[in-house]
Design an enzyme around this catalytic site. Sequence first.
Site, PDB file in Angstrom:
ATOM      1  N   ASP A 182       3.032  -2.657   8.431  1.00  0.00           N
ATOM      2  CA  ASP A 182       2.086  -2.610   7.313  1.00  0.00           C
ATOM      3  C   ASP A 182       1.072  -1.491   7.546  1.00  0.00           C
ATOM      4  O   ASP A 182       0.907  -1.008   8.675  1.00  0.00           O
ATOM      5  CB  ASP A 182       1.346  -3.973   7.222  1.00  0.00           C
ATOM      6  CG  ASP A 182       0.708  -4.219   5.857  1.00  0.00           C
ATOM      7  OD1 ASP A 182       0.645  -3.281   5.035  1.00  0.00           O
ATOM      8  OD2 ASP A 182       0.264  -5.357   5.624  1.00  0.00           O
ATOM      9  N   THR A 207       1.221   3.661   2.260  1.00  0.00           N
ATOM     10  CA  THR A 207       1.941   3.948   3.515  1.00  0.00           C
ATOM     11  C   THR A 207       3.113   2.978   3.670  1.00  0.00           C
ATOM     12  O   THR A 207       4.232   3.372   4.030  1.00  0.00           O
ATOM     13  CB  THR A 207       0.998   3.846   4.730  1.00  0.00           C
ATOM     14  OG1 THR A 207      -0.267   4.402   4.383  1.00  0.00           O
ATOM     15  CG2 THR A 207       1.570   4.586   5.924  1.00  0.00           C
ATOM     16  N   ALA A 234      -3.054   0.003   7.026  1.00  0.00           N
ATOM     17  CA  ALA A 234      -4.392  -0.554   7.290  1.00  0.00           C
ATOM     18  C   ALA A 234      -5.431   0.372   6.685  1.00  0.00           C
ATOM     19  O   ALA A 234      -5.162   1.553   6.445  1.00  0.00           O
ATOM     20  CB  ALA A 234      -4.626  -0.696   8.793  1.00  0.00           C
ATOM     21  N   GLU A 242      -0.589 -10.617   3.496  1.00  0.00           N
ATOM     22  CA  GLU A 242      -0.382  -9.714   4.644  1.00  0.00           C
ATOM     23  C   GLU A 242      -0.731 -10.408   5.955  1.00  0.00           C
ATOM     24  O   GLU A 242      -0.020 -10.271   6.955  1.00  0.00           O
ATOM     25  CB  GLU A 242      -1.248  -8.457   4.474  1.00  0.00           C
ATOM     26  CG  GLU A 242      -0.746  -7.527   3.383  1.00  0.00           C
ATOM     27  CD  GLU A 242      -1.695  -6.372   3.081  1.00  0.00           C
ATOM     28  OE1 GLU A 242      -1.232  -5.379   2.507  1.00  0.00           O
ATOM     29  OE2 GLU A 242      -2.894  -6.464   3.397  1.00  0.00           O
ATOM     30  N   GLY A 297       0.839  -1.203   0.000  1.00  0.00           N
ATOM     31  CA  GLY A 297       0.000   0.000   0.000  1.00  0.00           C
ATOM     32  C   GLY A 297       0.867   1.243   0.000  1.00  0.00           C
ATOM     33  O   GLY A 297       2.109   1.150   0.049  1.00  0.00           O
ATOM     34  N   GLY A 305      -6.732  -4.941   3.260  1.00  0.00           N
ATOM     35  CA  GLY A 305      -7.035  -5.583   1.982  1.00  0.00           C
ATOM     36  C   GLY A 305      -7.509  -4.613   0.919  1.00  0.00           C
ATOM     37  O   GLY A 305      -7.860  -5.030  -0.181  1.00  0.00           O
ATOM     38  N   GLY A 306      -7.491  -3.307   1.249  1.00  0.00           N
ATOM     39  CA  GLY A 306      -7.863  -2.298   0.253  1.00  0.00           C
ATOM     40  C   GLY A 306      -6.991  -2.409  -0.998  1.00  0.00           C
ATOM     41  O   GLY A 306      -7.434  -2.124  -2.108  1.00  0.00           O
TER      42      GLY A 306
HETATM   43  C1  5RP Z   1      -3.301  -3.580   1.156  1.00  0.00           C
HETATM   44  C2  5RP Z   1      -3.642  -3.026   2.487  1.00  0.00           C
HETATM   45  C3  5RP Z   1      -3.130  -1.650   2.795  1.00  0.00           C
HETATM   46  O1  5RP Z   1      -2.317  -1.724   3.906  1.00  0.00           O
HETATM   47  C4  5RP Z   1      -4.294  -0.759   3.075  1.00  0.00           C
HETATM   48  O2  5RP Z   1      -5.161  -0.785   1.942  1.00  0.00           O
HETATM   49  C5  5RP Z   1      -3.854   0.686   3.343  1.00  0.00           C
HETATM   50  O3  5RP Z   1      -3.308   1.237   2.165  1.00  0.00           O
HETATM   51  P1  5RP Z   1      -2.737   2.712   2.119  1.00  0.00           P
HETATM   52  O4  5RP Z   1      -1.537   2.747   2.999  1.00  0.00           O
HETATM   53  O5  5RP Z   1      -2.414   2.926   0.664  1.00  0.00           O
HETATM   54  O6  5RP Z   1      -3.831   3.650   2.596  1.00  0.00           O
HETATM   55  O7  5RP Z   1      -4.270  -3.639   3.310  1.00  0.00           O
HETATM   56  O8  5RP Z   1      -3.934  -4.818   0.943  1.00  0.00           O
END
Ligand code: 5RP
Length: 262
Positions: A89, A36, A91, A111, A34, A103-104
Amino acid sequence: MTSELSLIDKAKFISAKRASQYVESGMKVGLGTGSTAAWLVKCLGERVRDEGLQIKGVPTSTRTAELAREVGIEVITLDQARWLDLTIDGADEFDSDLNLIKGGGGALLQEKIVATASDQMIVIADAGKEVGTLGAFPLPIEVIPFGLQTTKALVEETLVSMDVLGRDTTLRMNGDAPFVTDEGNHILDLHLKRIGDARQLALVINQMPGVVENGLFIDICDRVIIGFGDGRVEIRDLSEGRVATERFDFADTDNLFADLVD
Ligand code: 5RP
């Protein structure tokens, strides 16, 4: 250079930067997926290059693996690592018990496997990811291609007896075709609006034959590092029951990260 970032990107960057300080030489580190987590990988790459930090990284997606190699982090598989010291990671949502929706980005399966195989999991997030109750963000579940529509119908039927506010499910798309995960599966997004009992829902969803895994991370995360656009960083630690607030000076990073924003 950081002055050119949006407030939300600054928030993501400083949470990642602060989290990178938990990584020590010799560690085996799970690398999330993702935007972040991408900052985190870049910050660790900086430390590898400038400080000689020696780590082995286990990426949670092909995207993260590519980036990790690009910034000079040694990449190994989870089977080579067996067990990890730390996973960091992002979220999509976290609550006050540090339970998560993830999972976005479609990488929830790897993960969750990687985070579960780690002594510690640190989540890095901007303040907008905090919620009172999980569920405003659609809950992703990874399902196998075989019998996809049947699994979708079964999930919808099961949701009728669950403590949720919404029951729409949508197949995640990538243009005109269903989105395909690194494991060759698809993602159903469950628009639940509010999840009354996340622990129960996570167990029930995983009972269904076509479901591989769900994006609820219950009792997996140990610490959340929340970044704010104004430079504040809040560290919430579940085991120590502690909240610490620090301030990050963007001025210090202008030269340091000039080559990281691209
Ligand atoms: C990927 C995820 C990411 O950690 C979640 O979607 C957050 O993403 P971002 O840091 O781009 O806001 O779970 O499967």
